[in-house]
Scaffold this motif. Structure first.
Motif, PDB file in Angstrom:
ATOM      1  N   GLN A  21      15.901   6.356  11.876  1.00 15.52           N
ATOM      2  CA  GLN A  21      14.608   6.179  13.045  1.00 15.52           C
ATOM      3  C   GLN A  21      13.183   5.904  11.770  1.00 15.52           C
ATOM      4  O   GLN A  21      13.117   6.370  10.782  1.00 15.52           O
ATOM      5  CB  GLN A  21      14.612   8.057  12.574  1.00 15.52           C
ATOM      6  N   VAL A  22      12.693   5.122  13.061  1.00 14.47           N
ATOM      7  CA  VAL A  22      11.613   4.747  12.027  1.00 14.47           C
ATOM      8  C   VAL A  22      10.409   4.892  12.000  1.00 14.47           C
ATOM      9  O   VAL A  22      10.147   5.961  13.152  1.00 14.47           O
ATOM     10  CB  VAL A  22      11.281   2.789  12.912  1.00 14.47           C
ATOM     11  N   PRO A  23       9.847   6.092  11.565  1.00 14.60           N
ATOM     12  CA  PRO A  23       8.817   5.800  11.489  1.00 14.60           C
ATOM     13  C   PRO A  23       7.911   6.328  12.237  1.00 14.60           C
ATOM     14  O   PRO A  23       6.962   4.479  12.354  1.00 14.60           O
ATOM     15  CB  PRO A  23       7.621   6.286   9.761  1.00 14.60           C
ATOM     16  N   PRO A  24       6.897   6.419  13.317  1.00 13.55           N
ATOM     17  CA  PRO A  24       6.282   6.183  14.462  1.00 13.55           C
ATOM     18  C   PRO A  24       4.887   5.396  13.835  1.00 13.55           C
ATOM     19  O   PRO A  24       4.310   4.355  14.813  1.00 13.55           O
ATOM     20  CB  PRO A  24       5.850   7.534  14.792  1.00 13.55           C
ATOM     21  N   ASP A  25       4.256   5.960  12.878  1.00 12.39           N
ATOM     22  CA  ASP A  25       3.159   5.600  12.712  1.00 12.39           C
ATOM     23  C   ASP A  25       3.269   4.189  11.001  1.00 12.39           C
ATOM     24  O   ASP A  25       2.379   3.709  10.485  1.00 12.39           O
ATOM     25  CB  ASP A  25       2.055   6.402  11.712  1.00 12.39           C
ATOM     26  N   LEU A  26       4.521   3.455  11.749  1.00 10.98           N
ATOM     27  CA  LEU A  26       4.438   2.768  10.052  1.00 10.98           C
ATOM     28  C   LEU A  26       3.979   1.414  10.536  1.00 10.98           C
ATOM     29  O   LEU A  26       3.547   0.779   9.747  1.00 10.98           O
ATOM     30  CB  LEU A  26       6.283   2.042  10.721  1.00 10.98           C
ATOM     31  N   PRO A  28       0.842   1.272  11.688  1.00 12.41           N
ATOM     32  CA  PRO A  28      -0.439   0.345  12.086  1.00 12.41           C
ATOM     33  C   PRO A  28      -0.448   0.932  10.973  1.00 12.41           C
ATOM     34  O   PRO A  28      -1.688   0.029   9.796  1.00 12.41           O
ATOM     35  CB  PRO A  28      -1.240   2.219  12.306  1.00 12.41           C
ATOM     36  N   ARG A  29       0.125   1.408   9.390  1.00  7.27           N
ATOM     37  CA  ARG A  29      -0.127   1.759   8.542  1.00  7.27           C
ATOM     38  C   ARG A  29       0.344  -0.044   7.748  1.00  7.27           C
ATOM     39  O   ARG A  29      -0.305  -0.260   7.723  1.00  7.27           O
ATOM     40  CB  ARG A  29       0.800   2.444   7.783  1.00  7.27           C
ATOM     41  N   ALA A  30       1.236  -0.378   8.141  1.00  7.31           N
ATOM     42  CA  ALA A  30       2.409  -1.482   7.872  1.00  7.31           C
ATOM     43  C   ALA A  30       0.316  -2.527   7.437  1.00  7.31           C
ATOM     44  O   ALA A  30      -0.030  -3.755   7.205  1.00  7.31           O
ATOM     45  CB  ALA A  30       3.054  -2.787   7.819  1.00  7.31           C
ATOM     46  N   LEU A  31      -0.398  -2.609   9.177  1.00 11.99           N
ATOM     47  CA  LEU A  31      -1.340  -3.882   9.271  1.00 11.99           C
ATOM     48  C   LEU A  31      -2.312  -3.612   8.868  1.00 11.99           C
ATOM     49  O   LEU A  31      -3.662  -4.414   8.032  1.00 11.99           O
ATOM     50  CB  LEU A  31      -1.481  -3.753  10.971  1.00 11.99           C
ATOM     51  N   ALA A  32      -2.888  -2.017   8.421  1.00 10.97           N
ATOM     52  CA  ALA A  32      -3.721  -1.504   7.117  1.00 10.97           C
ATOM     53  C   ALA A  32      -3.504  -2.117   5.415  1.00 10.97           C
ATOM     54  O   ALA A  32      -4.203  -2.489   5.245  1.00 10.97           O
ATOM     55  CB  ALA A  32      -3.988  -0.144   7.355  1.00 10.97           C
ATOM     56  N   ARG A  33      -2.340  -2.219   5.698  1.00 11.06           N
ATOM     57  CA  ARG A  33      -2.480  -2.393   4.077  1.00 11.06           C
ATOM     58  C   ARG A  33      -2.238  -3.816   3.834  1.00 11.06           C
ATOM     59  O   ARG A  33      -2.988  -4.657   2.976  1.00 11.06           O
ATOM     60  CB  ARG A  33      -0.916  -1.714   3.629  1.00 11.06           C
ATOM     61  N   GLY A  34      -1.290  -4.797   4.601  1.00  9.15           N
ATOM     62  CA  GLY A  34      -1.770  -6.089   5.183  1.00  9.15           C
ATOM     63  C   GLY A  34      -3.055  -6.436   5.251  1.00  9.15           C
ATOM     64  O   GLY A  34      -3.422  -7.788   4.366  1.00  9.15           O
ATOM     65  N   THR A  35      -4.092  -6.004   6.389  1.00  8.02           N
ATOM     66  CA  THR A  35      -5.618  -6.329   6.486  1.00  8.02           C
ATOM     67  C   THR A  35      -6.043  -6.211   4.951  1.00  8.02           C
ATOM     68  O   THR A  35      -7.152  -6.682   4.256  1.00  8.02           O
ATOM     69  CB  THR A  35      -6.559  -5.322   7.441  1.00  8.02           C
ATOM     70  N   ARG A  36      -6.255  -4.858   3.836  1.00  3.57           N
ATOM     71  CA  ARG A  36      -6.747  -4.617   2.931  1.00  3.57           C
ATOM     72  C   ARG A  36      -6.266  -5.731   1.869  1.00  3.57           C
ATOM     73  O   ARG A  36      -6.746  -5.729   1.216  1.00  3.57           O
ATOM     74  CB  ARG A  36      -6.389  -3.622   2.204  1.00  3.57           C
ATOM     75  N   ALA A  37      -4.699  -6.396   1.875  1.00  6.95           N
ATOM     76  CA  ALA A  37      -4.117  -7.700   1.013  1.00  6.95           C
ATOM     77  C   ALA A  37      -5.026  -8.828   1.217  1.00  6.95           C
ATOM     78  O   ALA A  37      -5.684  -9.153   0.655  1.00  6.95           O
ATOM     79  CB  ALA A  37      -3.166  -7.439   1.121  1.00  6.95           C
ATOM     80  N   LEU A  38      -5.338  -8.839   2.680  1.00  6.20           N
ATOM     81  CA  LEU A  38      -5.566 -10.056   3.188  1.00  6.20           C
ATOM     82  C   LEU A  38      -7.934 -10.126   2.454  1.00  6.20           C
ATOM     83  O   LEU A  38      -8.119 -11.045   1.636  1.00  6.20           O
ATOM     84  CB  LEU A  38      -5.789 -10.378   4.031  1.00  6.20           C
ATOM     85  N   LEU A  39      -8.610  -9.285   2.426  1.00  6.10           N
ATOM     86  CA  LEU A  39      -9.091  -8.501   2.330  1.00  6.10           C
ATOM     87  C   LEU A  39      -9.296  -8.989   0.503  1.00  6.10           C
ATOM     88  O   LEU A  39     -10.582  -8.974   0.402  1.00  6.10           O
ATOM     89  CB  LEU A  39      -9.220  -7.448   2.649  1.00  6.10           C
ATOM     90  N   ARG A  40      -8.589  -8.290  -0.131  1.00  5.03           N
ATOM     91  CA  ARG A  40      -9.148  -8.418  -1.338  1.00  5.03           C
ATOM     92  C   ARG A  40      -8.233  -9.736  -1.671  1.00  5.03           C
ATOM     93  O   ARG A  40      -8.919  -9.927  -3.115  1.00  5.03           O
ATOM     94  CB  ARG A  40      -7.681  -7.540  -2.321  1.00  5.03           C
TER      95      ARG A  40
END
Length: 83
Positions: A21-26, A28-40
Protein backbone atom coordinates in the motif's frame (compact mmCIF):
# COMPACT_ATOMS: atom_id res chain seq x y z
CA UNK A 1 11.13 -28.48 -16.48
CA UNK A 2 14.02 -26.47 -17.90
CA UNK A 3 15.99 -23.87 -16.02
CA UNK A 4 14.39 -21.10 -18.07
CA UNK A 5 10.89 -22.29 -17.13
CA UNK A 6 11.81 -22.39 -13.44
CA UNK A 7 13.12 -18.83 -13.52
CA UNK A 8 10.04 -17.68 -15.38
CA UNK A 9 7.81 -19.37 -12.79
CA UNK A 10 9.78 -17.69 -9.99
CA UNK A 11 9.34 -14.28 -11.59
CA UNK A 12 5.63 -14.86 -12.12
CA UNK A 13 5.22 -15.85 -8.47
CA UNK A 14 7.08 -12.72 -7.35
CA UNK A 15 4.86 -10.55 -9.53
CA UNK A 16 1.64 -12.20 -8.36
CA UNK A 17 2.15 -11.14 -4.76
CA UNK A 18 -0.06 -8.37 -3.44
CA UNK A 19 1.39 -4.93 -4.00
CA UNK A 20 2.29 -2.83 -0.95
CA UNK A 21 0.00 0.00 0.00
CA UNK A 22 1.18 3.49 -0.85
CA UNK A 23 0.70 6.04 1.92
CA UNK A 24 -2.12 8.43 0.99
CA UNK A 25 -0.02 11.49 1.80
CA UNK A 26 2.94 10.42 -0.37
CA UNK A 27 2.26 12.86 -3.22
CA UNK A 28 1.96 16.00 -1.05
CA UNK A 29 5.10 15.04 0.89
CA UNK A 30 7.04 14.42 -2.33
CA UNK A 31 5.87 17.74 -3.79
CA UNK A 32 6.84 19.62 -0.64
CA UNK A 33 10.25 17.97 -0.54
CA UNK A 34 10.89 18.70 -4.21
CA UNK A 35 9.78 22.30 -3.80
CA UNK A 36 12.15 22.76 -0.84
CA UNK A 37 15.00 21.24 -2.83
CA UNK A 38 14.35 23.62 -5.74
CA UNK A 39 14.18 26.62 -3.42
CA UNK A 40 17.46 25.65 -1.74
CA UNK A 41 19.16 25.20 -5.12
CA UNK A 42 17.87 28.59 -6.28
CA UNK A 43 19.10 30.23 -3.05
CA UNK A 44 22.55 28.61 -3.44
CA UNK A 45 22.77 29.83 -7.04
CA UNK A 46 21.80 33.38 -6.04
CA UNK A 47 24.33 33.35 -3.20
CA UNK A 48 27.02 32.17 -5.61
CA UNK A 49 26.26 34.98 -8.08
CA UNK A 50 26.12 37.54 -5.26
CA UNK A 51 29.49 36.37 -3.94
CA UNK A 52 30.97 36.51 -7.44
CA UNK A 53 29.62 40.04 -7.98
CA UNK A 54 30.96 41.20 -4.60
CA UNK A 55 34.36 39.71 -5.41
CA UNK A 56 34.45 41.46 -8.77
CA UNK A 57 33.43 44.75 -7.18
CA UNK A 58 36.15 44.38 -4.53
CA UNK A 59 38.72 43.65 -7.26
CA UNK A 60 37.67 46.71 -9.29
CA UNK A 61 37.87 48.96 -6.22
CA UNK A 62 41.29 47.55 -5.28
CA UNK A 63 42.58 47.93 -8.83
CA UNK A 64 41.39 51.52 -9.06
CA UNK A 65 43.10 52.41 -5.76
CA UNK A 66 46.32 50.41 -6.11
CA UNK A 67 46.73 50.88 -9.89
CA UNK A 68 48.84 47.73 -10.31
CA UNK A 69 49.35 48.42 -14.03
CA UNK A 70 51.69 51.33 -13.29
CA UNK A 71 55.41 50.70 -12.90
CA UNK A 72 56.60 50.80 -9.30
CA UNK A 73 58.70 53.78 -8.27
CA UNK A 74 62.35 53.42 -9.07
CA UNK A 75 64.67 52.59 -6.19
CA UNK A 76 67.51 54.62 -7.75
CA UNK A 77 68.66 58.00 -6.61
CA UNK A 78 67.30 60.80 -8.77
CA UNK A 79 69.81 62.43 -11.10
CA UNK A 80 72.00 65.03 -9.43
CA UNK A 81 71.57 68.47 -10.99
CA UNK A 82 73.02 71.86 -10.26
CA UNK A 83 76.76 71.17 -10.13
Amino acid sequence: MSRHDRKEDEVRRMLDTPRPQVPPDLLPRALARGTRALLRARARRRLMWLTLAAGMLAFVVWASVAQPWQAPPSGLTPPFEGW
